[in-house]
Write a protein that holds these residues in place. Sequence first.
Motif, PDB file in Angstrom:
ATOM      1  N   ILE A 136       4.540   8.730  12.145  1.00  0.00           N
ATOM      2  CA  ILE A 136       4.009   8.010  10.926  1.00  0.00           C
ATOM      3  C   ILE A 136       2.764   7.215  11.507  1.00  0.00           C
ATOM      4  CG2 ILE A 136       4.330   6.415   9.015  1.00  0.00           C
ATOM      5  CD1 ILE A 136       7.100   7.402   8.936  1.00  0.00           C
ATOM      6  N   LEU A 137       2.937   6.375  12.262  1.00  0.00           N
ATOM      7  CA  LEU A 137       1.893   5.540  13.019  1.00  0.00           C
ATOM      8  C   LEU A 137       0.541   6.373  13.372  1.00  0.00           C
ATOM      9  CD1 LEU A 137       1.086   2.762  13.717  1.00  0.00           C
ATOM     10  CD2 LEU A 137       1.984   3.155  15.998  1.00  0.00           C
ATOM     11  N   PRO A 138       0.548   7.358  13.887  1.00  0.00           N
ATOM     12  CA  PRO A 138      -0.691   8.094  14.246  1.00  0.00           C
ATOM     13  C   PRO A 138      -1.475   8.626  12.937  1.00  0.00           C
ATOM     14  CG  PRO A 138       1.039   8.917  15.612  1.00  0.00           C
ATOM     15  CD  PRO A 138       1.702   8.270  14.417  1.00  0.00           C
ATOM     16  N   LEU A 139      -0.869   8.511  11.424  1.00  0.00           N
ATOM     17  CA  LEU A 139      -1.450   8.924  10.485  1.00  0.00           C
ATOM     18  C   LEU A 139      -1.997   8.035   9.565  1.00  0.00           C
ATOM     19  CD1 LEU A 139       0.990  11.793   9.666  1.00  0.00           C
ATOM     20  CD2 LEU A 139      -0.956  12.106  10.698  1.00  0.00           C
ATOM     21  N   LEU A 140      -1.610   6.624  10.096  1.00  0.00           N
ATOM     22  CA  LEU A 140      -2.165   5.552   9.137  1.00  0.00           C
ATOM     23  C   LEU A 140      -3.556   4.822   9.479  1.00  0.00           C
ATOM     24  CD1 LEU A 140       1.131   3.259   9.720  1.00  0.00           C
ATOM     25  CD2 LEU A 140       0.649   5.038   7.777  1.00  0.00           C
ATOM     26  N   SER A 141      -4.217   4.349   8.286  1.00  0.00           N
ATOM     27  CA  SER A 141      -5.463   3.870   8.469  1.00  0.00           C
ATOM     28  C   SER A 141      -5.355   2.221   8.141  1.00  0.00           C
ATOM     29  CB  SER A 141      -6.398   4.634   7.581  1.00  0.00           C
ATOM     30  OG  SER A 141      -6.272   6.288   7.892  1.00  0.00           O
ATOM     31  N   PRO A 142      -5.073   1.643   9.128  1.00  0.00           N
ATOM     32  CA  PRO A 142      -4.883   0.178   8.812  1.00  0.00           C
ATOM     33  C   PRO A 142      -6.492  -0.328   8.467  1.00  0.00           C
ATOM     34  CG  PRO A 142      -4.299   0.395  10.925  1.00  0.00           C
ATOM     35  CD  PRO A 142      -4.643   1.879  10.308  1.00  0.00           C
ATOM     36  N   GLN A 143      -6.475  -1.656   7.860  1.00  0.00           N
ATOM     37  CA  GLN A 143      -7.952  -1.991   7.681  1.00  0.00           C
ATOM     38  C   GLN A 143      -7.589  -3.638   7.573  1.00  0.00           C
ATOM     39  OE1 GLN A 143     -10.323  -0.769   4.460  1.00  0.00           O
ATOM     40  NE2 GLN A 143     -11.420  -2.948   4.473  1.00  0.00           N
ATOM     41  N   LEU A 183       2.687  12.245   3.250  1.00  0.00           N
ATOM     42  CA  LEU A 183       3.657  12.281   4.080  1.00  0.00           C
ATOM     43  C   LEU A 183       5.013  12.600   2.931  1.00  0.00           C
ATOM     44  CD1 LEU A 183       3.123   9.282   6.342  1.00  0.00           C
ATOM     45  CD2 LEU A 183       3.281  11.527   7.048  1.00  0.00           C
ATOM     46  N   ASP A 184       5.995  13.244   3.665  1.00  0.00           N
ATOM     47  CA  ASP A 184       7.376  13.302   2.895  1.00  0.00           C
ATOM     48  C   ASP A 184       7.879  11.780   2.643  1.00  0.00           C
ATOM     49  OD1 ASP A 184       9.766  13.822   1.827  1.00  0.00           O
ATOM     50  OD2 ASP A 184      10.319  15.255   3.411  1.00  0.00           O
ATOM     51  N   ARG A 185       7.985  11.442   1.412  1.00  0.00           N
ATOM     52  CA  ARG A 185       8.501  10.023   1.079  1.00  0.00           C
ATOM     53  C   ARG A 185       9.934   9.571   1.405  1.00  0.00           C
ATOM     54  NH1 ARG A 185       8.664   7.288  -4.443  1.00  0.00           N
ATOM     55  NH2 ARG A 185       8.504   5.260  -3.940  1.00  0.00           N
ATOM     56  N   VAL A 186      11.000  10.805   1.463  1.00  0.00           N
ATOM     57  CA  VAL A 186      12.258  10.500   1.691  1.00  0.00           C
ATOM     58  C   VAL A 186      12.523  10.792   3.043  1.00  0.00           C
ATOM     59  CG1 VAL A 186      14.617  10.903   1.162  1.00  0.00           C
ATOM     60  CG2 VAL A 186      12.786  10.716  -0.691  1.00  0.00           C
ATOM     61  N   ILE A 187      12.996   9.687   3.602  1.00  0.00           N
ATOM     62  CA  ILE A 187      13.127   9.945   5.080  1.00  0.00           C
ATOM     63  C   ILE A 187      14.898   9.770   5.447  1.00  0.00           C
ATOM     64  CG2 ILE A 187      12.618   9.147   7.667  1.00  0.00           C
ATOM     65  CD1 ILE A 187      10.345   7.916   6.419  1.00  0.00           C
ATOM     66  N   PRO A 188      15.442  10.919   5.689  1.00  0.00           N
ATOM     67  CA  PRO A 188      16.857  10.627   6.112  1.00  0.00           C
ATOM     68  C   PRO A 188      17.211   9.807   7.124  1.00  0.00           C
ATOM     69  CG  PRO A 188      16.199  12.969   6.024  1.00  0.00           C
ATOM     70  CD  PRO A 188      14.797  12.186   6.115  1.00  0.00           C
ATOM     71  N   VAL A 189      18.330   9.053   6.843  1.00  0.00           N
ATOM     72  CA  VAL A 189      18.888   8.109   8.005  1.00  0.00           C
ATOM     73  C   VAL A 189      19.665   8.956   8.744  1.00  0.00           C
ATOM     74  CG1 VAL A 189      20.398   5.982   8.244  1.00  0.00           C
ATOM     75  CG2 VAL A 189      18.523   5.955   6.517  1.00  0.00           C
ATOM     76  N   PHE A 300      14.593  12.105  -8.143  1.00  0.00           N
ATOM     77  CA  PHE A 300      14.456  13.417  -8.525  1.00  0.00           C
ATOM     78  C   PHE A 300      14.645  14.597  -7.240  1.00  0.00           C
ATOM     79  CE2 PHE A 300      12.456  12.076 -12.522  1.00  0.00           C
ATOM     80  CZ  PHE A 300      13.431  12.593 -13.358  1.00  0.00           C
ATOM     81  N   GLN A 301      14.049  14.057  -6.338  1.00  0.00           N
ATOM     82  CA  GLN A 301      14.048  14.840  -5.043  1.00  0.00           C
ATOM     83  C   GLN A 301      15.189  14.386  -4.288  1.00  0.00           C
ATOM     84  OE1 GLN A 301      11.017  13.841  -2.100  1.00  0.00           O
ATOM     85  NE2 GLN A 301      12.030  14.729  -0.478  1.00  0.00           N
ATOM     86  N   VAL A 302      15.668  13.376  -4.285  1.00  0.00           N
ATOM     87  CA  VAL A 302      17.093  13.008  -3.753  1.00  0.00           C
ATOM     88  C   VAL A 302      18.099  13.590  -4.527  1.00  0.00           C
ATOM     89  CG1 VAL A 302      18.746  10.978  -3.681  1.00  0.00           C
ATOM     90  CG2 VAL A 302      16.442  10.649  -3.069  1.00  0.00           C
TER      91      VAL A 302
END
Length: 536
Positions: A136-143, A183-189, A300-302
């Motif tokens: 995730i971090l490599p795909l972020l564009s912080p400002q 990004l896939d919003r739901v991240i399995p634990v 709905f995805q869950v």
Amino acid sequence: MEEKRYPFTQNREISWLRFNQRVLEEASDPRVPLLERLKFLAIFTSNLDEFFMVRCGSLYDQMLFGPDQADAKSGMTPKEQLQAIYREARKLYAMRDAVYRDVNKTLQALYLANVSRKNMSRKQQKSLQQEFEHKILPLLSPQIIDAHHPFPHLINKEQYIFCELQLNNGKKRFGIIPVPSFLDRVIPVPDTRDDYMLVEQLILQHVDKVFPKSRVVFKTIIRVTRNADINLNDKDIDEDEDYRQYMKKILKKRSRLSAIRLEMYKYTNPEAVSYLCSHLHIEPEQVFVSRVPLELKHLFQVVGSAPSSRTAPLLYQPFTPETTTQLDPEKPLIPQIADHDVLLFYPYQDIDLFLKLLKEASWDKNVVSIKITIYRLADNSKVVDYLVQAAENGKEVLALMELRARFDESNNIRMAERLENAGCTVIYGFENYKVHSKICLITYQSHGQIRTITQIGTGNYNEKTSRQYTDLSLMTGDPVIGQDAIAFFQNMQISNLSGSYKKLLTSPRQLKHAVMGKIDRQIELAKAGKPSRIML
């Protein structure tokens, strides 16, 4: 000072909020299956989003251009209506927080919940941290927002991490991180059955790793809702520009329209609110704090991704629409409908019979034309597939496509282009009017004569929603209705709203007058002591 009281039952907007409250009450009802309650939470949130974009957007425009124009029923000015809406909506936010918390707590026992870090083992926390750092971090564009990095445009309904930072030099700055929508919003634990975190929650948890040279003083997730009530003016269309190209330009403007609402997840502080209000040009009363995720479509995805063996007992039993006994689907439908009328009642009966009729017409060598009005379609519409097939088979195909179907404009534009590319004739209705009529006309030759099959219905030609909403669909070979349908489409092509019909009642010219006349007739019969009845 005593608060001014309004007759809320007479105000359309507050009445609508009462309706959406009833949707939320379905989510709170323990008699409703648990996962169905999740769906109602998502529907409530989606409804509220659209309400703010459209209805509040319209009131916002009225407040700017007609601030003293009062609502005819409640006597409220646009500003008073908006203030009442904000007060009522705040109550609904608190109610939704409580319902979500209650349902999610129950789901924790089933390992199907949105869990926080405190509910995880160290091993699970470490695993999700690695997920964040590597995927995730490599795909972020912080400002960091400063003189050289101005406040960005916040896209309608997209989520952002917003934080206050203390830099190494002691200065404070605000920072912002767009949550990537790809990004896939739901991240399995890990090591659970179906527990999950949301990607925005995981990013929020690790903001310190995104701004490693700063101390995070405050952090939250924000989401802006923008005015989507675009005003269409046919006078703005260039003479050499078609309506579809004009709509494309208008839709681009929607994403830049004024902010109507700002949502913040869990945390807020006066400095952040003041700063965001200043840059979004809104008032603090338009800021809403939510204890639950700001976007609930993921529910709905869950529900859909969990094993059916686990979810089936927690959902309503699936319903399969019936086929009507009025038609034999194994035989050609056109001769059967020519012999007797057929009335379908969705979703209890299946739209597939109408789709089969269209498919049959697209291949029948005796069919010469298919004409249809379109308002909303499914994403992968079989209706469009069969219309394209008909055109490719040499039949005349006319589609009156309403491009102004709210939030379906882009899909309708794509479908219109596909139909045109296949050789269909596509027209777009009238200035100042939307075409909501649902009518399909199939014209064919039989024994040297022109005959018709006409379908008239409520709802839309949408396979997906026909399995959710109750609607009627009449298919008839009645020659009088067929002649009316021929006249209707001819009038649509020459922009004639005043056409006359023998059996069809059309608005805006004839419907109200005819219905009032029929009501008056039944009143006359009742006064004369004769049998009378009104069914609507």
